[in-house]
Structure formats: structure tokens, C-alpha cells
Design a protein around this motif. Structure first.
Motif, short mmCIF file in Angstrom:
data_model
loop_
_atom_site.label_atom_id
_atom_site.label_comp_id
_atom_site.label_asym_id
_atom_site.label_seq_id
_atom_site.Cartn_x
_atom_site.Cartn_y
_atom_site.Cartn_z
N ASP A 1 0.81 -1.22 0.00
CA ASP A 1 0.00 0.00 0.00
C ASP A 1 0.85 1.27 0.00
O ASP A 1 0.32 2.38 0.11
CB ASP A 1 -0.95 0.01 1.19
CG ASP A 1 -0.23 0.03 2.53
OD1 ASP A 1 1.01 -0.13 2.54
OD2 ASP A 1 -0.90 0.18 3.57
N VAL B 1 -6.11 -1.66 -0.44
CA VAL B 1 -6.25 -0.35 -1.07
C VAL B 1 -7.48 -0.36 -1.97
O VAL B 1 -7.76 -1.35 -2.66
CB VAL B 1 -4.98 -0.02 -1.89
CG1 VAL B 1 -5.18 1.22 -2.74
CG2 VAL B 1 -3.78 0.13 -0.97
N ASP B 2 -8.23 0.74 -1.96
CA ASP B 2 -9.44 0.84 -2.79
C ASP B 2 -9.02 1.03 -4.25
O ASP B 2 -8.49 2.08 -4.61
CB ASP B 2 -10.28 2.03 -2.33
CG ASP B 2 -11.64 2.09 -3.03
OD1 ASP B 2 -11.77 1.51 -4.13
OD2 ASP B 2 -12.55 2.73 -2.49
N ARG C 1 -12.90 -0.39 6.77
CA ARG C 1 -12.16 -1.06 7.83
C ARG C 1 -12.98 -2.24 8.35
O ARG C 1 -13.68 -2.16 9.36
CB ARG C 1 -11.83 -0.09 8.96
CG ARG C 1 -10.71 0.87 8.60
CD ARG C 1 -10.34 1.75 9.79
NE ARG C 1 -9.92 0.97 10.95
CZ ARG C 1 -8.70 0.46 11.12
NH1 ARG C 1 -7.78 0.61 10.17
NH2 ARG C 1 -8.40 -0.21 12.22
N GLN D 1 -9.50 -9.58 1.37
CA GLN D 1 -8.93 -8.30 0.97
C GLN D 1 -8.39 -8.35 -0.46
O GLN D 1 -8.59 -7.40 -1.23
CB GLN D 1 -7.81 -7.90 1.94
CG GLN D 1 -8.21 -7.78 3.39
CD GLN D 1 -9.24 -6.70 3.66
OE1 GLN D 1 -9.40 -5.76 2.87
NE2 GLN D 1 -9.95 -6.82 4.78
N GLU E 1 -4.05 -6.91 6.89
CA GLU E 1 -4.17 -5.73 6.06
C GLU E 1 -5.60 -5.40 5.65
O GLU E 1 -6.49 -6.25 5.68
CB GLU E 1 -3.33 -5.90 4.79
CG GLU E 1 -3.84 -6.98 3.85
CD GLU E 1 -2.97 -7.13 2.62
OE1 GLU E 1 -2.83 -6.15 1.87
OE2 GLU E 1 -2.44 -8.24 2.42
N TYR F 1 -8.37 3.50 1.18
CA TYR F 1 -8.53 2.09 1.51
C TYR F 1 -10.00 1.67 1.43
O TYR F 1 -10.91 2.50 1.50
CB TYR F 1 -8.01 1.81 2.92
CG TYR F 1 -6.52 2.02 3.08
CD1 TYR F 1 -5.62 0.98 2.91
CD2 TYR F 1 -6.01 3.28 3.39
CE1 TYR F 1 -4.26 1.17 3.05
CE2 TYR F 1 -4.65 3.49 3.54
CZ TYR F 1 -3.77 2.43 3.37
OH TYR F 1 -2.42 2.63 3.50
#
Length: 282
Positions: free
Chosen positions: A156, A274-275, A182, A238, A271, A179
């Protein structure tokens, strides 16, 4: 142009740099290559991995370089320019691979570069390129699980450990990274570690994503069975960009939580991806 080689093209028959020679099975080939480079003003680029080295020099980089210099000298090319195309230290995937040792090695390397001091055999320091900028989570792991963890930066863009570059400059992480929410995919607290579907589910997840941090001596190797499953499930969740249904596909063994499973301390990092949409627009 330079020719590019790994450090296994040369060896020492004495264990010391002065015993440096090209490997017998490629001696003729290497002699012709270095002659071509010398005749055309080229340089030999070599990748050196002190992490894998058994050199007896206090500085393994110097030992590797001088072994190569001796090999070149014995073939009649004592002054052929050398470029170190890759040198570094991994941070995970092996008992000797961690941020503390990586920082020690790379900071020492940078200090050496700043001093401009060469090796005992060749006083001029060659151009040196640190390996690598960022981790590679899909890289082949035939040499070892550490192969995916050479980066100075995490995937990231965050800095793994501080490095003083000199002149008041330090490594700086990526800015403005966006990101995904959460949330983490973990093993359901109500599920049993004796469930026959647990092991196949973990294996399925780790077949599709990078689970090298779970291997022996790595940052997450100390997790218990429940923690190991949670790590594998979350890594899969993720990596699949938290897509709907990805956490629910593990035979009712997993659940989404808003509590960071890695917040209990230790070196294991769960982790958040990342978007990809937000960063594609940046």
C-alpha cells in the motif's frame, strides 16, 4: 550496454574472494561475454544477495564483489566496470527475514554508498541498486517464501522501516492512499477448529493469495489455528477487494468483523486492501 547476471555465475574454490573464478560449467561462456563487454565499453551487471551468502568477509557485499573482481582478473579483465543491479534484504518469509535485519543491512549499505568507499580489491564503489522498491505478492517462491518480501515499502506504499538517506532525507510513504472499509474477514468465534472443512478452507484461500507470512519463522507463524484461519480468510477477502460473498464462502467458518484481529500486538499484520476505484481516479 551492460550484461546482467546473478551472483551464482562465480564462486571461490578457497572460500575467500582471492579464490574467485567463474563456475567451471560456464567458464568459456562467461569469458566470451566479458570479452564482448570489454571490447564494446560495456559493464557487467550482477545481482548480489548477502541474505543467501555464506561469504566469510565481515561485509558480505564486499566479499561477493571482490570474488567477482578476482574472477574477472583471472580472465584478463581486471578493470571491467561492474554494476550491482540488485542487492537488499527481505522482511518476511524466513527466520532471518525481518524488518530489523533488513533495516540494519540496507542502512549499512546506504551508509557505505554515502561514504563512497569501495572494496579491498577495487577502491571505486560501483553503481548499486537496492532491491526492491515494493513487495511482490505474486512472485514465484521457488528459492524461498522470502521472495515476496524484498520491498522497502508495503504493497500500500507505507514504509516498512525508517532509513536515513542522508542530507536530512528519509523514506516517505505514499500519500493520499484510499482504503476499502475497515472490516476484516475472520474465523467465526462460534466455529470449531476441529471442523473438517477448516483445513481445506484455509488451503483454498492460500492457494489463491499470498500466505507466505504464515510459514515457519515468518511474521504470522506464531498464530494458533484460529488465528491462522483468520489470516488466510482475511487475506483472501482483501485480495478479492472485499467483494460481496467472498468472506461467506468458507463453509460457515468465517464472519466479517469491524475489530482489527491484529490489534492484540505482535508482528502479524491483517491488512486492509487499497481501494482500487479511488486510486485509479487519483
Amino acid at each position: 550496454p551492460p550484461s546482467h547476471s546473478n551472483a551464482d555465475i562465480f564462486e571461490s574454490y578457497t572460500g575467500l574472494p582471492s579464490g574467485g573464478i567463474f563456475r567451471a560449467d560456464i567458464q568459456d561462456l562467461m569469458a566470451s561475454i566479458v570479452k564482448l563487454l570489454n571490447d564494446n565499453g560495456g559493464a557487467l551487471t550482477v545481482n548480489i544477495y548477502p541474505f543467501l551468502s555464506h561469504a566469510v568477509y565481515t561485509n558480505a557485499l564486499d566479499g561477493n564483489l571482490d570474488t567477482l573482481v578476482w574472477a574477472l582478473e583471472k580472465n584478463g579483465f581486471p578493470s571491467l566496470p561492474i554494476i550491482v543491479g540488485e542487492v537488499g534484504w527481505p522482511t518476511d518469509g524466513d527466520p532471518k527475514a525481518n524488518p530489523t535485519l533488513a533495516r540494519k543491512f540496507n542502512q549499512g549499505l546506504i551508509n557505505k554508498i554515502k561514504q563512497g568507499k569501495g572494496t579491498p580489491k577495487r577502491q571505486t564503489l560501483p553503481d548499486i541498486y537496492i532491491f526492491s522498491l515494493i513487495d511482490e505478492d505474486a512472485k514465484g517462491i521457488e528459492p524461498g517464501n522470502f521472495e515476496r518480501h524484498w520491498g522497502l515499502f508495503n504493497l500500500d506504499g507505507t514504509v516498512k522501516y525508517p532509513v536515513d538517506l542522508g542530507g536530512g532525507k528519509n523514506l516517505t510513504g505514499a500519500k493520499g492512499v484510499q482504503y476499502l472499509p475497515r472490516q476484516w474477514c475472520v474465523m467465526d468465534p462460534n466455529a470449531s477448529v476441529s471442523d473438517p472443512n477448516l483445513d481445506p478452507s484455509v488451503k483454498y484461500a492460500c492457494t489463491h493469495v499470498d500466505c507466505t507470512s504464515l510459514t515457519y519463522g515468518s511474521s504470522c507463524s506464531g498464530l494458533d489455528a484460529r488465528g491462522t484461519a483468520s489470516y488466510a480468510f482475511n487475506k483472501y477477502f482483501q485480495t478479492m477487494n472485499q467483494q460481496s460473498g467472498r468472506c461467506e464462502q468458507f463453509h460457515n467458518l468465517s464472519v466479517i468483523t469491524k475489530t482489527d484481529p491484529g490489534s492484540q500486538g505482535g508482528s502479524c499484520w491483517f491488512e486492509i486492501m487499497v481501494d482500487p476505484k479511488m486510486n485509479d481516479q487519483a
